[in-house]
Scaffold this active site. Structure first.
Site, PDB file in Angstrom:
ATOM      1  N   THR A 194       1.003  -1.219  -0.046  1.00 41.48           N
ATOM      2  CA  THR A 194      -0.039  -0.059   0.072  1.00 41.48           C
ATOM      3  C   THR A 194       0.840   1.174  -0.034  1.00 41.48           C
ATOM      4  O   THR A 194       1.873   1.316   0.465  1.00 41.48           O
ATOM      5  CB  THR A 194      -1.002   0.087   1.233  1.00 41.48           C
ATOM      6  OG1 THR A 194      -0.121  -0.056   2.331  1.00 41.48           O
ATOM      7  CG2 THR A 194      -1.955  -0.981   1.317  1.00 41.48           C
ATOM      8  N   GLU A 339      -5.997  -3.491  -0.700  1.00 44.41           N
ATOM      9  CA  GLU A 339      -6.382  -4.436   0.023  1.00 44.41           C
ATOM     10  C   GLU A 339      -7.500  -5.201  -0.425  1.00 44.41           C
ATOM     11  O   GLU A 339      -8.033  -6.345  -0.087  1.00 44.41           O
ATOM     12  CB  GLU A 339      -6.919  -3.818   1.508  1.00 44.41           C
ATOM     13  CG  GLU A 339      -5.596  -3.328   2.357  1.00 44.41           C
ATOM     14  CD  GLU A 339      -5.171  -1.948   2.014  1.00 44.41           C
ATOM     15  OE1 GLU A 339      -5.742  -1.276   0.877  1.00 44.41           O
ATOM     16  OE2 GLU A 339      -4.670  -1.221   2.737  1.00 44.41           O
ATOM     17  N   LYS A 447     -13.687  18.442  10.393  1.00 42.15           N
ATOM     18  CA  LYS A 447     -14.772  18.230  11.626  1.00 42.15           C
ATOM     19  C   LYS A 447     -14.856  19.598  12.213  1.00 42.15           C
ATOM     20  O   LYS A 447     -14.154  20.252  12.736  1.00 42.15           O
ATOM     21  CB  LYS A 447     -14.301  17.258  12.683  1.00 42.15           C
ATOM     22  CG  LYS A 447     -14.255  15.689  12.484  1.00 42.15           C
ATOM     23  CD  LYS A 447     -14.198  15.076  13.692  1.00 42.15           C
ATOM     24  CE  LYS A 447     -14.062  13.497  13.184  1.00 42.15           C
ATOM     25  NZ  LYS A 447     -12.781  12.799  13.162  1.00 42.15           N
ATOM     26  N   TRP A 452     -19.262  16.469  10.682  1.00 39.86           N
ATOM     27  CA  TRP A 452     -18.556  16.313   9.550  1.00 39.86           C
ATOM     28  C   TRP A 452     -18.891  16.875   8.224  1.00 39.86           C
ATOM     29  O   TRP A 452     -19.894  17.052   7.912  1.00 39.86           O
ATOM     30  CB  TRP A 452     -18.575  14.503   9.214  1.00 39.86           C
ATOM     31  CG  TRP A 452     -17.886  13.944  10.141  1.00 39.86           C
ATOM     32  CD1 TRP A 452     -17.415  14.093  11.347  1.00 39.86           C
ATOM     33  CD2 TRP A 452     -17.750  12.202  10.139  1.00 39.86           C
ATOM     34  NE1 TRP A 452     -16.652  13.109  12.020  1.00 39.86           N
ATOM     35  CE2 TRP A 452     -17.133  11.902  11.468  1.00 39.86           C
ATOM     36  CE3 TRP A 452     -18.093  11.349   9.415  1.00 39.86           C
ATOM     37  CZ2 TRP A 452     -16.585  10.732  11.817  1.00 39.86           C
ATOM     38  CZ3 TRP A 452     -17.774   9.911   9.744  1.00 39.86           C
ATOM     39  CH2 TRP A 452     -17.163   9.656  10.771  1.00 39.86           C
TER      40      TRP A 452
END
Ligand code: AMP
Length: 551
Positions: A194, A339, A447, A452
């Site tokens: 990754t 993944e 935030k 959010w």
């Protein structure tokens, strides 16, 4: 899986392992004359067929055996998209060894770390990367030899690399009568690290079974929809999540393959699209920027290009609109990750969407799409409680399926699953029809006063302004709200310069008022990482002391 109960009455079907070698042998036997065309590092175009590819992959597998490479050993590549890299996909994995594709855009120190972590035994490389290999070879402790992907005539005269071999000599000297070994389909086949922005890179270790199942599922009509009618040009690199599985799903579907090599600029891509009559392509939004700029600026048309998959980061709506409305190219927005091999969702429509207006249909197409069979997903709150699929509630996205990692290579990062689910690190909504909409990476969420704000939606609005080429939205400190959005913008050249005030006014009516960014800064370029994604962590560092206007 081996500890699952057996029924007293088992099925009577042949128990054939799902091995990667079966894909290239299928293509060679049933689509033997279908072409693979590659632009080489040497500059010329190389053409041959699936039959040739299978033969040379067998020769390569046989050569690996002569070098002493055994089942489970890791063999690395540092290479562009091309036929020799494809032979490595089949020759290495097919022999039972593990293909480790390395992203050459990583820093040499990071590459050396990955090579050592993977214990790579041999490293195959395109000549472009000779200087990088020379710089790092002495740090790569486990590598016994380096193989240059070229013929004898192109071999470097002098180099400080220990045991430098020539790929063409290696392959040509080996026997094509090699028989692919049969083994457990759960054996490791390929390894991809990754591009994590924090900490060391972690390895996703794919199996033969996961790779073959992913190739099947991803080529279905609701996903990439690849068939023997197609000419496929993967712009997505073979070092980024196995080019989204296309080196497997394209031969499995009998489609013609076109590899762009190192020439990824708009002009070179356009010429290859036209010369080879490409119908289908796949890549991250940044590569389409280059191609579309070239095509728009030169008032060109595509004569065969019909469909493209865009993923890796959110497809800006303006890019989707240009491709569909101006060029008649269908856009399939897709989501996934290293993944997940990588495909999780693809945005293709259902029959019920026929009743919608064109604008409503376009709104659905902008989402990241519907899960493909094999992948299950859910969204949860901070406590892990599952949230509703109502299209507005957003939460942490978790997935599971036979091509999703169960942990990282050599247990890096420890236990990663939560009750059998893989936490993606993405924040999303899912609508009642099951369409996923990614609003952010959890670490990129802004935030504001405890609520959010999804940065991707704000970027999409900004990028639909004609004066904006690229935009990224980050949270910066605010005395009252803790964090507020700051928009960082690269202006589109050649268009009257957009101002801060004009851009902020452009948001009104398009997002909730309290989502509108507090400020805009203009810059010449955004930091882009090895896989073509904007590095928001770098932007956050750059603007950490930025003072937002308080009025
Ligand atoms: P990688 O493993 O480098 O392919 O990165 C995977 C991550 O890229 C995902 O977890 C998402 O954050 C992001 N990503 C991939 N596809 C999309 C998409 N279509 N829209 C938004 N983000 C995406």
């Amino acid at each position: 899986m081996t500890d699952l109960p057996m029924s007293p009455l088992m099925g009577q079907m042949m128990d054939q392992p799902l091995l990667i070698s079966t894909i290239i042998e299928f293509a060679a036997r049933h689509y033997g004359d279908t072409e693979i065309v590659s632009r080489r590092v040497e500059g010329d175009l190389h053409r041959y067929t699936y039959r040739d590819c299978a033969r040379r992959s067998r020769q390569l597998a046989s050569a690996l055996g002569n070098l002493g490479v055994a089942m489970g050993d890791r063999v690395a590549t540092l290479a562009w998209n091309g036929y020799r890299h494809m032979e490595l996909y089949y020759g290495v994995s097919g022999s039972g060894a593990v293909l480790h594709t390395i992203n050459p855009r990583l820093h040499p120190e990071q590459i050396a770390y990955i090579v050592n972590h993977a214990n790579d035994e041999y490293l195959f490389f395109d000549l472009t990367f000779l200087p990088a290999i020379e710089a790092m070879a002495r740090h790569c402790k486990t590598v016994k030899g380096y193989i240059a992907l070229c013929g004898r005539a192109q071999m470097p005269r002098e180099s400080g690399i220990p045991l430098l071999l020539c790929y063409e000599e290696l392959v040509e000297a080996a026997s094509p009568d090699y028989a692919w070994p049969q083994f457990d389909e759960r054996s490791a086949a390929a390894l991809c690290y990754t591009s994590g922005t924090t900490g060391n890179p972690k390895g996703a270790l794919y199996s033969h079974r996961s790779t073959v199942l992913h190739a099947y599922a991803s080529s279905m009509p609701n996903a990439l929809n690849v068939s023997a009618h197609d000419v496929v040009l993967p712009v997505v690199p073979m070092f980024h999540v196995m080019a989204w599985g296309l080196p497997y799903s394209v031969p499995l579907s009998g489609a013609k393959m076109v590899f762009p090599g190192p020439a990824l600029d708009g002009k070179s891509l356009y010429e290859l699209f036209e010369a080879e009559k490409v119908t289908f392509s796949a890549g991250v939004p940044t590569v389409w920027l280059g191609l579309l700029n070239h095509v728009v600026q030169n008032d060109l048309r595509f004569s065969s290009f019909r469909r493209t998959v865009i993923g890796g980061s959110a497809c800006p709506p303006a890019m989707m609109d240009t491709l569909i409305d101006r060029f008649g190219v269908e856009v399939v927005h897709a989501w996934g990750m290293t993944e997940m091999s990588p495909l999780g969702t693809a945005c293709t429509l259902m029959a019920r969407h026929d009743a919608l207006s064109p604008d409503e249909r376009r709104a659905v197409l902008r989402k990241q799409g519907h899960a493909i069979y094999g992948v299950d997903m859910k969204i949860v709150d901070d406590d892990g409680t599952e949230l509703a699929w109502d299209g507005t509630t957003y939460g942490h996205l978790l997935v599971k399926g036979p091509w999703v990692v169960s942990g990282y290579f050599r247990d890096e990062g420890g236990e990663v699953l939560q009750d059998g689910w893989f936490p993606t690190g993405d924040v999303a909504t899912i609508d009642p029809d099951g369409y996923l909409h990614i609003t952010d990476r959890s670490k990129d969420v802004i935030k504001s006063g405890g609520e959010w704000i999804g940065s991707i939606d704000l970027e999409n609005v900004a990028m639909s302004h004609p004066g904006v080429l690229q935009a990224a939205c980050i949270g910066v400190q605010h005395p009252k709200w803790a964090e507020r959005p700051l928009l960082v913008v690269v202006r589109r050249p050649g268009i009257q310069e957009v101002t801060r005030e004009e851009l902020l006014a452009f948001f009104s009516g398009k997002v909730a008022k309290w989502w509108i960014p507090d400020d805009v800064v203009f810059t010449d370029a955004l930091p882009v990482g090895g896989t073509g994604k904007i590095q928001k962590n770098k932007l956050r560092d750059a603007y950490q002391d930025y003072r937002l206007p308080t009025a």
